[in-house]
Design a protein around this motif. Structure first.
Motif, PDB file in Angstrom:
ATOM      1  N   GLU A 172     -14.228  32.746  13.343  1.00  9.52           N
ATOM      2  CA  GLU A 172     -14.001  31.975  14.563  1.00  9.52           C
ATOM      3  C   GLU A 172     -15.246  32.009  15.458  1.00  9.52           C
ATOM      4  OE1 GLU A 172     -10.645  32.057  18.160  1.00  9.52           O
ATOM      5  OE2 GLU A 172     -11.125  33.842  17.007  1.00  9.52           O
ATOM      6  N   ALA A 173     -15.852  33.205  15.536  1.00  9.91           N
ATOM      7  CA  ALA A 173     -17.005  33.372  16.420  1.00  9.91           C
ATOM      8  C   ALA A 173     -18.282  32.776  15.833  1.00  9.91           C
ATOM      9  CB  ALA A 173     -17.214  34.855  16.725  1.00  9.91           C
ATOM     10  N   THR A 174     -18.403  32.800  14.511  1.00 10.33           N
ATOM     11  CA  THR A 174     -19.611  32.283  13.855  1.00 10.33           C
ATOM     12  C   THR A 174     -19.210  31.286  12.770  1.00 10.33           C
ATOM     13  OG1 THR A 174     -19.563  34.141  12.331  1.00 10.33           O
ATOM     14  CG2 THR A 174     -21.010  34.362  14.231  1.00 10.33           C
ATOM     15  N   PRO A 175     -18.714  30.096  13.170  1.00  9.58           N
ATOM     16  CA  PRO A 175     -18.207  29.151  12.164  1.00  9.58           C
ATOM     17  C   PRO A 175     -19.307  28.619  11.234  1.00  9.58           C
ATOM     18  CG  PRO A 175     -18.225  28.164  14.357  1.00  9.58           C
ATOM     19  CD  PRO A 175     -18.585  29.595  14.531  1.00  9.58           C
ATOM     20  N   ASP A 176     -20.581  28.721  11.664  1.00  7.81           N
ATOM     21  CA  ASP A 176     -21.652  28.208  10.800  1.00  7.81           C
ATOM     22  C   ASP A 176     -22.346  29.337  10.045  1.00  7.81           C
ATOM     23  OD1 ASP A 176     -22.628  29.335  13.043  1.00  7.81           O
ATOM     24  OD2 ASP A 176     -24.217  27.859  13.404  1.00  7.81           O
ATOM     25  N   PHE A 177     -21.586  30.392   9.718  1.00  6.38           N
ATOM     26  CA  PHE A 177     -22.176  31.554   9.035  1.00  6.38           C
ATOM     27  C   PHE A 177     -22.818  31.169   7.702  1.00  6.38           C
ATOM     28  CE2 PHE A 177     -17.808  31.225   7.487  1.00  6.38           C
ATOM     29  CZ  PHE A 177     -17.978  31.349   6.108  1.00  6.38           C
ATOM     30  N   GLN A 178     -23.916  31.907   7.367  1.00  5.62           N
ATOM     31  CA  GLN A 178     -24.506  31.777   6.028  1.00  5.62           C
ATOM     32  C   GLN A 178     -23.640  32.529   5.031  1.00  5.62           C
ATOM     33  OE1 GLN A 178     -28.097  31.104   4.801  1.00  5.62           O
ATOM     34  NE2 GLN A 178     -27.813  29.453   6.271  1.00  5.62           N
ATOM     35  N   ALA A 179     -23.336  33.782   5.397  1.00  4.33           N
ATOM     36  CA  ALA A 179     -22.530  34.616   4.510  1.00  4.33           C
ATOM     37  C   ALA A 179     -21.769  35.643   5.333  1.00  4.33           C
ATOM     38  CB  ALA A 179     -23.427  35.328   3.490  1.00  4.33           C
ATOM     39  N   VAL A 180     -20.537  35.881   4.947  1.00  7.17           N
ATOM     40  CA  VAL A 180     -19.754  36.980   5.505  1.00  7.17           C
ATOM     41  C   VAL A 180     -19.313  37.832   4.329  1.00  7.17           C
ATOM     42  CG1 VAL A 180     -17.670  37.668   6.742  1.00  7.17           C
ATOM     43  CG2 VAL A 180     -18.905  35.608   7.453  1.00  7.17           C
ATOM     44  N   ARG A 181     -19.553  39.145   4.439  1.00  3.60           N
ATOM     45  CA  ARG A 181     -19.175  40.038   3.339  1.00  3.60           C
ATOM     46  C   ARG A 181     -18.040  40.941   3.791  1.00  3.60           C
ATOM     47  NH1 ARG A 181     -24.141  42.741   1.284  1.00  3.60           N
ATOM     48  NH2 ARG A 181     -24.419  40.636   0.502  1.00  3.60           N
ATOM     49  N   VAL A 182     -17.031  41.052   2.930  1.00  2.00           N
ATOM     50  CA  VAL A 182     -15.901  41.927   3.218  1.00  2.00           C
ATOM     51  C   VAL A 182     -15.838  42.991   2.128  1.00  2.00           C
ATOM     52  CG1 VAL A 182     -13.415  42.053   3.604  1.00  2.00           C
ATOM     53  CG2 VAL A 182     -14.668  39.974   4.233  1.00  2.00           C
ATOM     54  N   HIS A 183     -15.911  44.255   2.531  1.00  2.00           N
ATOM     55  CA  HIS A 183     -15.832  45.354   1.564  1.00  2.00           C
ATOM     56  C   HIS A 183     -14.390  45.817   1.423  1.00  2.00           C
ATOM     57  CE1 HIS A 183     -20.107  46.000   0.885  1.00  2.00           C
ATOM     58  NE2 HIS A 183     -20.300  45.756   2.168  1.00  2.00           N
ATOM     59  N   LEU A 184     -13.940  45.994   0.173  1.00  2.00           N
ATOM     60  CA  LEU A 184     -12.560  46.417  -0.046  1.00  2.00           C
ATOM     61  C   LEU A 184     -12.465  47.736  -0.789  1.00  2.00           C
ATOM     62  CD1 LEU A 184     -12.464  42.956  -0.618  1.00  2.00           C
ATOM     63  CD2 LEU A 184     -10.180  43.673   0.062  1.00  2.00           C
ATOM     64  N   ASP A 185     -13.631  48.296  -1.186  1.00  2.00           N
ATOM     65  CA  ASP A 185     -13.615  49.545  -1.930  1.00  2.00           C
ATOM     66  C   ASP A 185     -13.571  50.691  -0.923  1.00  2.00           C
ATOM     67  OD1 ASP A 185     -13.951  51.681  -3.541  1.00  2.00           O
ATOM     68  OD2 ASP A 185     -15.871  51.056  -4.398  1.00  2.00           O
ATOM     69  N   SER A 186     -12.425  51.354  -0.822  1.00  2.00           N
ATOM     70  CA  SER A 186     -12.266  52.356   0.233  1.00  2.00           C
ATOM     71  C   SER A 186     -13.088  53.609  -0.055  1.00  2.00           C
ATOM     72  CB  SER A 186     -10.787  52.713   0.386  1.00  2.00           C
ATOM     73  OG  SER A 186     -10.246  53.026  -0.875  1.00  2.00           O
ATOM     74  N   ASP A 187     -13.528  53.799  -1.323  1.00  2.00           N
ATOM     75  CA  ASP A 187     -14.323  54.979  -1.655  1.00  2.00           C
ATOM     76  C   ASP A 187     -15.779  54.826  -1.239  1.00  2.00           C
ATOM     77  OD1 ASP A 187     -12.260  56.327  -2.709  1.00  2.00           O
ATOM     78  OD2 ASP A 187     -12.653  55.761  -4.793  1.00  2.00           O
ATOM     79  N   ALA A 188     -16.295  53.583  -1.334  1.00  2.00           N
ATOM     80  CA  ALA A 188     -17.717  53.384  -1.096  1.00  2.00           C
ATOM     81  C   ALA A 188     -18.035  53.532   0.378  1.00  2.00           C
ATOM     82  CB  ALA A 188     -18.137  52.007  -1.593  1.00  2.00           C
ATOM     83  N   ARG A 189     -19.165  54.174   0.655  1.00  2.00           N
ATOM     84  CA  ARG A 189     -19.584  54.325   2.046  1.00  2.00           C
ATOM     85  C   ARG A 189     -20.512  53.176   2.396  1.00  2.00           C
ATOM     86  NH1 ARG A 189     -20.630  60.650   3.116  1.00  2.00           N
ATOM     87  NH2 ARG A 189     -18.494  61.326   2.733  1.00  2.00           N
TER      88      ARG A 189
END
Lengths: 94, 547
Positions: free
Chosen positions: B71-88
């Protein structure tokens, strides 16, 4: 048989035969692979890229087997020309 | 029993093997040692990533946070979502600022009032830097330079493998399974070199050929598009995957919906991250967004280092590319995934990881013994108590450079790992510090080896390797008493990094003892003798001293 004495320029010439016509041969053989069968099968072009180094290294390893640098250049150029002609034929009539 | 090959050809291929092997050997030691460490890239990355300060977005509903970011950055190049709860990782929902894994990211979080905040964090670059040493040989400057140099090194090594096999073929049966330990050192080293080389030949062929591909793939693709694929639909087909349907930013599927979609596609697939990549904006305010879904599945060939990948239309969840989704790989895609996976060793869990780790170390040993052979076969032997023959300058330099490059790499990598304890979170440019530590330590070790010669530097440098490597667990121990000793705080996996480093330090110390005993025992005319001096006047002096 008399002990063979290769001079520096013989080694250079063998090495260039391995690097240049050897590479052209590998590229052309990869082309034969691409256009034999279905050329636009998914990700086939990636395999066509992947097989260049093995083919190139095989050709390069073979280059030093020839009697003389001149023979290495001659045979590898001939093989590269034949393989290139095969790519052309496959792309034109295949 | 062996193949008959004309002796002049054998001699020719022996020369080819020697020179390609000796030239490539230096780069290969670094590639194999760094590659062995890179088998544990993720554990090392986690080890070097402190949980202080705490991850910014922990406990936040991913879907809600993602929606706020879009919503805040509708023209984003890339948004990354991490789902691995083990990885730091620096944060759960981040906006990468570059394609590079070491580039800073904007970490999204919600403050107490629920307002969106973006704060810059830089991922810990240690594991990435070790991997870069593996791929570039640690050559400073643009990584592309080092990568291309290592590509040439790999091509020379391919020739060394082919010619080595040809040389060995005529006497394969009698030489391969013989390990003649005894007075003839050259014979013993040759037997060891042949046995190690043939036993690991399939591994080395896989590594070297895929390494040539990794170095030159862009160049080969470009050349193929300009030649064999010119005016062919093949060239376009490779670069034009299906494109997603343009949608409004608020209609994008959230991470939860994408994970659900992936689970329906492939129940065995665990999603670790989703990259939303935005295309060009249309006139009506919509745009095509691709969800690049990374994850892994047990016992499958993975196209990436530790992950397979699928491409979804982030608007409607349609699959636009599953050629590299583990378990869904068919036909040529499966072949390509296999090529990658065989290099990365990601297809069989920890067992295969450790096997690759050990094969990498054995590979380094092959180059070491190969260079030893070269040096020892050029020895000028001193006879009948005559003064020790001075070895040729090239033999001395090669021996010293072998020790300097190999142990410089070993100490440099241990130092750059140990440095994570002290510099993480305390300096501005972590990557520059990790690189600087490696280069300075490497240069010191190399300079020391060239100045002192192989024999008189090897034992000392191995002791230095052991001590520097021991700093990795020692600092962790010290931090039990004095917490400020380290900026790191251990990992959920326990003390794996410390245990392996401690064991390595013990092995290095033992090798230092072996090295020192050899230097004291071998004939004084060997480059491996501590009695050998670098120049004639010094050599004469050495004899006066009884050396």
């Amino acid at each position: 048989m008399a002990r063979e004495q290769l001079r520096g320029r013989d080694w250079l010439s063998f090495s260039l035969a391995a690097a240049l016509p050897g590479f052209v041969l590998a590229m052309a053989l990869a082309g034969v692979f691409q256009y034999l069968g279905d050329p636009i099968a998914q990700d086939k072009s990636q395999v066509t890229m992947w097989i260049v180094p093995p083919l190139w290294m095989a050709a390069a390893g073979t280059a030093f087997w020839f009697r003389s640098p001149r023979a290495a250049w001659g045979w590898l150029l001939l093989a590269a020309a034949l393989a290139s002609a095969a790519v052309f034929a496959l792309r034109t009539w295949g | 029993m062996g193949l008959k090959i004309r002796t002049d050809l054998i001699r020719r291929y022996k020369t080819l093997h020697t020179w390609t092997g000796v030239i490539a050997g230096f780069g290969l030691f670094i590639a194999f040692y760094g590659g062995a460490l890179s088998m544990f890239k993720q554990p090392i990355a986690d080890w070097a990533s402190p949980t202080r300060p705490a991850p910014l977005a922990d406990g936040v509903d991913r879907d809600a946070l993602f929606a706020r970011v879009v919503e805040a950055t509708p023209d984003f190049q890339a948004v990354r979502v991490h789902l691995d709860s083990d990885a730091r990782v620096p944060g759960t929902v981040v906006l990468p600022t570059g394609r590079d894994d070491t580039a800073p990211v904007q970490v999204a979080s919600l403050d107490a009032e629920g307002a969106l905040q973006l704060r810059e964090r830089t991922p810990t670059p240690l594991a990435e830097w070790i991997d870069l040493v593996h791929r570039t040989g640690g050559i400073p400057g643009d990584p592309e330079i080092g990568i291309h140099v290592m590509g040439i090194v790999s091509a020379l090594y391919a020739l060394a493998l082919v010619s080595g096999v040809i040389v060995l073929l005529p006497t394969l049966a009698q030489d391969l399974l013989a390990l003649r330990i005894g007075r003839n050192r050259k014979r013993m080293w040759l037997d060891a070199h042949n046995l190690l080389g043939v036993a690991s030949l399939p591994f080395h062929l896989v590594m070297v050929l895929s390494a040539v591909v990794f170095a030159f793939h862009h160049d080969i693709y470009d050349l193929q598009d300009a030649t064999i694929h010119r005016d062919s639909p093949v060239a376009e087909a490779a670069y034009a995957p299906l494109t997603p349907q343009p949608v409004r930013a608020d209609a994008l599927l959230g991470p939860g919906a994408i994970v659900e979609r992936m689970h329906a596609l492939s129940p065995e697939f665990t999603v670790t991250s989703i990259d939303y990549r935005g295309g060009k904006s249309e006139a009506d305010g919509t745009r095509a967004v691709t969800a690049v879904v990374q994850g892994h599945a047990p016992n499958r060939f993975l196209r990436g280092g530790t992950f397979g990948v699928a491409f979804l239309d982030a608007g409607n969840g349609q699959v636009i590319g599953d050629g590299f989704l583990p378990g869904h790989q068919r036909g040529w895609s499966h072949a390509v995934a296999a090529f990658f996976a065989l290099h990365f060793g990601n297809f069989g869990g920890p067992g295969i990881q450790w096997a690759y780790f050990l094969l990498g170390l054995v590979g380094a040993a092959v180059f070491y013994t190969g260079n030893l052979l070269w040096v020892e076969s050029r020895r000028k032997i001193s006879r009948n108590g005559a003064p020790p023959a001075l070895q040729t300058r090239s033999a001395r330099n090669l021996a010293a450079a072998t020790v300097g490059v190999s142990l410089g790499c070993v100490i440099g990598l241990s130092a750059t790992i140990a440095a994570a304890h002290w510099i993480t979170g305390r300096v501005d440019s972590l990557l520059a510090w990790h690189q600087g530590v490696y280069w300075v330590v490497f240069a010191l070790a190399f300079g020391w080896a060239m100045w002192r010669g192989a024999a008189r530097s090897a034992a000392g440098l191995l002791r230095a390797s052991a001590l520097v490597t021991a700093l990795i667990p020692a600092t962790t121990l010290l931090a039990q008493l004095w917490p400020a000793a380290t900026a790191l705080d251990g990992v959920p996996r326990g003390y794996a990094v410390e245990l392996v480093a401690g064991l390595a330090a013990v092995v290095m110390w033992w090798l230092a003892g072996v090295s020192a005993r050899r230097a004291a025992r071998v004939p004084v005319d060997s480059v491996w003798s501590a009695g050998m001096r670098a120049s004639a006047p010094v050599a004469a002096q050495a004899q006066v001293e009884g050396g």
